[in-house]
Scaffold this active site. Structure first.
Site, PDB file in Angstrom:
ATOM      1  N   SER A 139       0.872  -1.177   0.000  1.00  0.00           N
ATOM      2  CA  SER A 139       0.000   0.000   0.000  1.00  0.00           C
ATOM      3  C   SER A 139       0.905   1.222   0.000  1.00  0.00           C
ATOM      4  CB  SER A 139      -0.871  -0.006   1.266  1.00  0.00           C
ATOM      5  OG  SER A 139      -1.522   1.238   1.459  1.00  0.00           O
ATOM      6  N   TYR A 152      -1.955  -1.361  10.689  1.00  0.00           N
ATOM      7  CA  TYR A 152      -1.935  -1.665   9.263  1.00  0.00           C
ATOM      8  C   TYR A 152      -0.649  -1.164   8.601  1.00  0.00           C
ATOM      9  CZ  TYR A 152      -3.468  -1.592   4.354  1.00  0.00           C
ATOM     10  OH  TYR A 152      -3.564  -1.761   2.986  1.00  0.00           O
TER      11      TYR A 152
END
Length: 290
Positions: A139, A152
């Protein structure tokens, strides 16, 4: 000879789009998911009526025994994994102070250790054949740390570092590594981030939710990520890292334009200053709810 791909977390979102795109590109695709009996409905509905070479397999990347069973099942069918797409991932958020250790463990187990388990299962055959491709989906959060996404973000930073080390190790064996760095993509995960768990001690949670709300008004499709993966598989995209999505490179450049001190301070200005800065620096009109 038809190449074979395994996609983890393929029951929805980026994984689902990738399975379909790879199969339409002519690959034999194994779609791994935790509970096929209940989670395969989306995939089966999407490929119904199409003559696509897709097999759905049970695969829980959190469980080493499940990973081994999945790879053994593939090999027992006479196939070997030429391309591994490590897509399975979860998102958890909250302040570092208040998130339980179990939350950090849960995210790292899926997002970081999960890919390692699959890589270790796939690599021996890839090395034996002298060819292979491992695609790890991280990401922009693997390069841009922002509260309240510490669980995360930490897992994606870790997967970025692992991928770079892996690329060093496997190149002499004919195996390539690619990192996909999506920006904000229209997935269930992104939609969930729009739901703020307001904490007066840590207003960053409300701000992140509001930013995602604004971004998803012009949603970027999971198809964008699937297209990038197919381009890598087809040899049309080279290199280790691949930011994907309309906001991916702008996010990365935005972070790079700020010093560490500026970045930390920016997260601690007033709500009004934060919104004004986001509009000026990134062109986003974000509205904060009370």
């Amino acid at each position: 000879m038809k190449r074979t791909a395994l996609v983890t977390g393929s029951n929805r979102g980026i994984g689902l789009a990738t399975v379909i795109k790879l199969a339409r590109h002519g690959l034999k695709v194994f779609a791994g998911m935790r509970d096929p009996e209940t989670k395969s409905k989306n995939l089966l509905g999407s490929i119904s009526g199409d003559d696509l070479d897709v097999d759905i397999l049970e695969l829980d990347v959190n469980n080493e025994a499940s990973v081994k069973r999945c790879f053994a099942s593939i090999e027992s069918s006479g196939e070997k994994v030429d391309i591994l797409i490590n897509n399975a991932g979860i998102e958890r958020r909250g302040s570092v102070e208040k998130c339980p250790i179990s939350t950090f463990e849960e995210v790292m187990n899926t997002n970081y250790l999960g890919p390692i388990r699959c890589i270790q299962a796939a690599l021996p055959n890839m090395k034996e054949k002298g060819t292979g491709l491992i695609v790890n989906i991280t990401s922009v959060a693997g390069k841009v740390a922002a509260s309240p996404l510490a669980p995360y973000t930490a897992s994606k930073f870790a997967l970025e570092a692992l991928s770079e080390c892996l690329a060093h190790e496997v190149l002499p064996h004919g195996v390539k590594v690619a990192i996909i760095e999506p920006g904000i993509i229209a997935t269930d995960m992104a939609a969930d981030i729009t739901k703020a768990n307001y904490d007066p001690d840590y207003p960053q949670q409300n701000r992140m939710a509001a930013m995602f709300v604004e971004s998803l008004k012009s949603p970027a499709s999971t198809q964008i990520v699937a297209d990038a993966i197919v381009e890598i598989v087809a040899g049309k995209r080279e290199g280790l890292r691949h930011p994907v999505g309309p906001d991916a490179i702008p996010f990365l450049e935005w972070r790079e334009s700020k010093s560490d001190t500026e970045w930390v301070n920016w997260h601690n200005v007033t709500d009004e200053e934060w919104c004004e800065s986001l509009a000026k620096d990134f062109g986003m009109s974000v509205k904060l709810s009370g």
